[in-house]
Design a protein around this motif. Structure first.
Motif, short mmCIF file in Angstrom:
data_model
loop_
_atom_site.label_atom_id
_atom_site.label_comp_id
_atom_site.label_asym_id
_atom_site.label_seq_id
_atom_site.Cartn_x
_atom_site.Cartn_y
_atom_site.Cartn_z
N THR A 18 -4.00 24.02 2.92
CA THR A 18 -3.62 22.63 3.40
C THR A 18 -4.10 21.52 3.08
N ALA A 19 -5.67 21.47 3.21
CA ALA A 19 -6.42 20.23 2.84
C ALA A 19 -6.20 20.05 1.35
N GLU A 20 -6.42 21.18 0.46
CA GLU A 20 -6.37 21.09 -1.05
C GLU A 20 -4.98 20.47 -1.38
N ALA A 21 -3.98 20.93 -0.87
CA ALA A 21 -2.47 20.63 -1.12
C ALA A 21 -2.34 19.12 -0.67
N ARG A 22 -2.85 18.62 0.29
CA ARG A 22 -2.76 17.08 0.71
C ARG A 22 -3.48 16.41 -0.39
N GLY A 23 -4.66 16.84 -0.66
CA GLY A 23 -5.49 15.85 -1.65
C GLY A 23 -4.83 16.06 -3.13
N CYS A 24 -4.18 17.36 -3.78
CA CYS A 24 -3.47 17.25 -4.65
C CYS A 24 -2.12 16.49 -4.77
N ILE A 25 -1.44 16.29 -3.65
CA ILE A 25 -0.21 15.44 -3.64
C ILE A 25 -0.60 14.13 -3.50
N LYS A 26 -1.67 13.67 -2.61
CA LYS A 26 -1.84 12.36 -2.68
C LYS A 26 -2.47 12.12 -3.99
N GLY A 27 -3.11 12.80 -4.77
CA GLY A 27 -3.90 12.32 -5.96
C GLY A 27 -2.72 12.25 -6.87
N ALA A 28 -1.67 13.16 -6.97
CA ALA A 28 -0.64 13.06 -8.09
C ALA A 28 0.15 11.79 -7.78
N VAL A 29 -0.01 11.46 -6.59
CA VAL A 29 1.30 10.11 -6.38
C VAL A 29 0.21 9.26 -7.01
N VAL A 30 -0.92 8.91 -6.54
CA VAL A 30 -1.96 7.73 -7.05
C VAL A 30 -1.83 7.63 -8.47
N GLY A 31 -2.24 9.25 -9.07
CA GLY A 31 -2.50 9.35 -10.77
C GLY A 31 -1.32 9.02 -11.60
N GLY A 32 0.17 9.57 -10.79
CA GLY A 32 1.35 9.19 -11.38
C GLY A 32 1.70 7.60 -11.67
N VAL A 33 1.21 6.91 -10.35
CA VAL A 33 1.66 5.60 -10.53
C VAL A 33 0.86 4.95 -11.56
N ALA A 34 -0.65 5.30 -11.58
CA ALA A 34 -1.53 4.62 -12.32
C ALA A 34 -1.20 4.91 -13.87
N GLY A 35 -0.68 6.36 -14.03
CA GLY A 35 -0.36 6.53 -15.31
C GLY A 35 0.74 6.10 -15.83
N HIS A 36 1.79 5.66 -14.94
CA HIS A 36 3.21 4.97 -15.34
C HIS A 36 2.66 3.48 -15.88
N LEU A 37 1.86 3.15 -15.01
CA LEU A 37 1.54 1.43 -15.49
C LEU A 37 0.63 1.60 -16.80
N ALA A 38 -0.04 2.54 -17.18
CA ALA A 38 -0.74 2.77 -18.24
C ALA A 38 -0.19 3.56 -19.46
N HIS A 39 0.79 2.71 -19.73
CA HIS A 39 1.86 3.02 -20.89
C HIS A 39 2.52 4.38 -20.78
N HIS A 40 3.12 4.49 -19.54
CA HIS A 40 4.21 5.41 -19.23
C HIS A 40 3.39 6.84 -19.30
N HIS A 41 2.29 7.32 -18.70
CA HIS A 41 1.73 8.52 -18.76
C HIS A 41 1.87 8.80 -17.40
N ALA A 42 2.79 8.82 -16.69
CA ALA A 42 3.06 9.17 -15.32
C ALA A 42 2.69 10.69 -15.16
N LEU A 43 3.23 11.53 -15.88
CA LEU A 43 3.02 13.22 -15.51
C LEU A 43 1.53 13.42 -15.86
N ALA A 44 0.94 12.99 -16.88
CA ALA A 44 -0.58 13.23 -17.16
C ALA A 44 -1.30 12.56 -16.20
N GLY A 45 -0.98 11.31 -15.51
CA GLY A 45 -1.90 10.69 -14.44
C GLY A 45 -1.47 11.68 -13.09
N ALA A 46 -0.53 12.23 -12.96
CA ALA A 46 -0.17 13.02 -11.97
C ALA A 46 -1.07 14.37 -11.81
#
Length: 74
Positions: A18-46
């Motif tokens: 549970t805790a790890e899944a929440r961390g993963c999902i929250k991190g994936a969302v933040v990383g996906g947005v950051a990756g998208h803003l950094a030259h469309h690398h959303a999946l790598a960021g996620a």
């Protein structure tokens, strides 16, 4: 390659606790947005965000356990 990365992120999130899944999902969302803003690398960021989020959730759980153990002794 993008679909393989996404599949790994989803697999990790589904298999984590549970805790790890929440961390993963929250991190994936933040990383996906950051990756998208950094030259469309959303999946790598996620994917990277998922790993970082998992690590942070694990560290948070360890800190809570240490704090609880310290308070139980007093």
């Amino acid at each position: 390659m993008k679909s393989a990365t996404l599949a790994l992120v989803l697999l990790f999130a589904a298999s984590a606790g549970t805790a790890e899944a929440r961390g993963c999902i929250k991190g994936a969302v933040v990383g996906g947005v950051a990756g998208h803003l950094a030259h469309h690398h959303a999946l790598a960021g996620a994917a990277i965000g998922c790993v970082i989020g998992h690590h942070m959730a694990h560290e948070h759980d360890k800190k809570l356990a240490r704090d609880n153990a310290r308070h139980d002794h007093h």
